[in-house]
Design an enzyme around this catalytic site. Structure first.
Site, PDB file in Angstrom:
ATOM      1  CB  THR A   1      45.666  49.583  99.140  1.00 32.77           C
ATOM      2  OG1 THR A   1      46.159  50.670  98.321  1.00 32.77           O
ATOM      3  CG2 THR A   1      46.076  48.261  98.507  1.00 32.77           C
TER       4      THR A   1
ATOM      5  CG  ASP B   1      35.932  62.381  92.461  1.00 32.38           C
ATOM      6  OD1 ASP B   1      36.600  63.392  92.151  1.00 32.38           O
ATOM      7  OD2 ASP B   1      36.412  61.242  92.504  1.00 32.38           O
TER       8      ASP B   1
ATOM      9  NE  ARG C   1      41.042  58.371  97.776  1.00 31.85           N
ATOM     10  CZ  ARG C   1      39.880  58.249  98.387  1.00 31.85           C
ATOM     11  NH1 ARG C   1      39.827  57.959  99.655  1.00 31.85           N
ATOM     12  NH2 ARG C   1      38.750  58.424  97.726  1.00 31.85           N
TER      13      ARG C   1
ATOM     14  CG  ASP D   1      35.034  62.823  88.715  1.00 25.23           C
ATOM     15  OD1 ASP D   1      35.998  62.920  87.933  1.00 25.23           O
ATOM     16  OD2 ASP D   1      34.615  61.733  89.153  1.00 25.23           O
TER      17      ASP D   1
HETATM   18  N1  URA Z   1      38.019  62.602  97.502  1.00 31.75           N
HETATM   19  C1  URA Z   1      36.926  63.236  97.030  1.00 31.75           C
HETATM   20  O1  URA Z   1      36.987  63.891  95.998  1.00 31.75           O
HETATM   21  N2  URA Z   1      35.778  63.149  97.710  1.00 31.75           N
HETATM   22  C2  URA Z   1      35.665  62.437  98.856  1.00 31.75           C
HETATM   23  O2  URA Z   1      34.582  62.403  99.444  1.00 31.75           O
HETATM   24  C3  URA Z   1      36.812  61.769  99.338  1.00 31.75           C
HETATM   25  C4  URA Z   1      37.971  61.863  98.648  1.00 31.75           C
END
Ligand code: URA
Length: 210
Positions: free
Chosen positions: A109, A201, A105, A204
């Site tokens: 944007t 995330d 991503r 992560d």
């Molecule tokens: N990607 C993620 O890892 N966590 C989110 O909350 C949104 C996108």
């Protein structure tokens, strides 16, 4: 006709997901729980696979019994967090072929940008199960499905762990034929594109990169 959105309310799925949401949950537990939940999500997403009757000789008698009518599904992981769902799904569907779609991503944007793409050639003959733990804006999922359809995928299901209402709406707008299987639909996205309350995330937390 709009395909279904299925939230898997099974108590074990919900219990395990709550532990995963907890920010104190350590890496090995997070990984193990994701593997366990993804097996259960694989069970749900394959629920409608077509069966055919075949003859089988047991040690006792000959009978007819059901087997899958078509080749096993293929799995498409959206890198990198999608890989976290692979092991559990492969536990249930060990002969599935696996494709990889590399999309990230753009932080400004929030649009999807492709950097890697390698998928099975015969997707058109199989149920194509696309996996990504977090359905957030839906841009990445839509971009992946656009490409997979161009390449011959015909019957696609999307599996995630947590979905935002915004992501579901975007995916259904662009690909109304694609059923979505998720363990939870959360409240919303925040201004950074994270799902609230979510689990942070996912990449992560799966790979220990933070
Ligand atoms: N990607 C993620 O890892 N966590 C989110 O909350 C949104 C996108």
């Amino acid at each position: 006709m709009q395909a279904e959105v299925t939230t898997v309310g099974h108590p074990l799925v919900q219990h395990k997901l709550t532990i995963m949401r907890d920010k104190r949950t350590a890496l090995p537990d997070f990984r193990r729980l994701l593997r366990e939940i993804s097996l259960l999500l694989a069970y749900e997403v394959t629920r409608h696979l077509e069966l055919k009757q075949v003859e089988v000789e047991t040690p006792v008698d000959t009978t007819t019994a059901p087997m899958l009518a078509r080749p096993e599904p293929c799995l498409i992981t959206i890198l990198r967090a999608g890989n976290g769902l692979l092991d559990g799904m492969l536990d249930l569907i060990p002969s599935a072929s696996v494709g990889h779609v590399g999309l990230y991503r753009d932080p400004q944007t929030l649009e999807a940008v492709e950097y890697y793409y390698k998928v099975p050639k015969d997707m058109g003959q199989r149920l194509t199960i696309v996996v990504d733990p977090m359905l957030a804006t839906g841009h990445t999922a839509v971009a992946a499905l656009d490409k997979l359809k161009q390449d011959g995928a015909r019957e696609i299901s999307f599996v995630c762990l947590v979905a935002a209402p915004e992501g579901i709406a975007e995916l259904r707008r662009a690909h109304p034929d694609v059923p979505i299987v998720t363990a939870a639909v959360d409240e919303r996205l925040n201004d950074k594109g994270y799902i609230v309350p979510g689990l942070g995330d996912a990449g992560d937390r799966i790979f220990g990169t933070k």
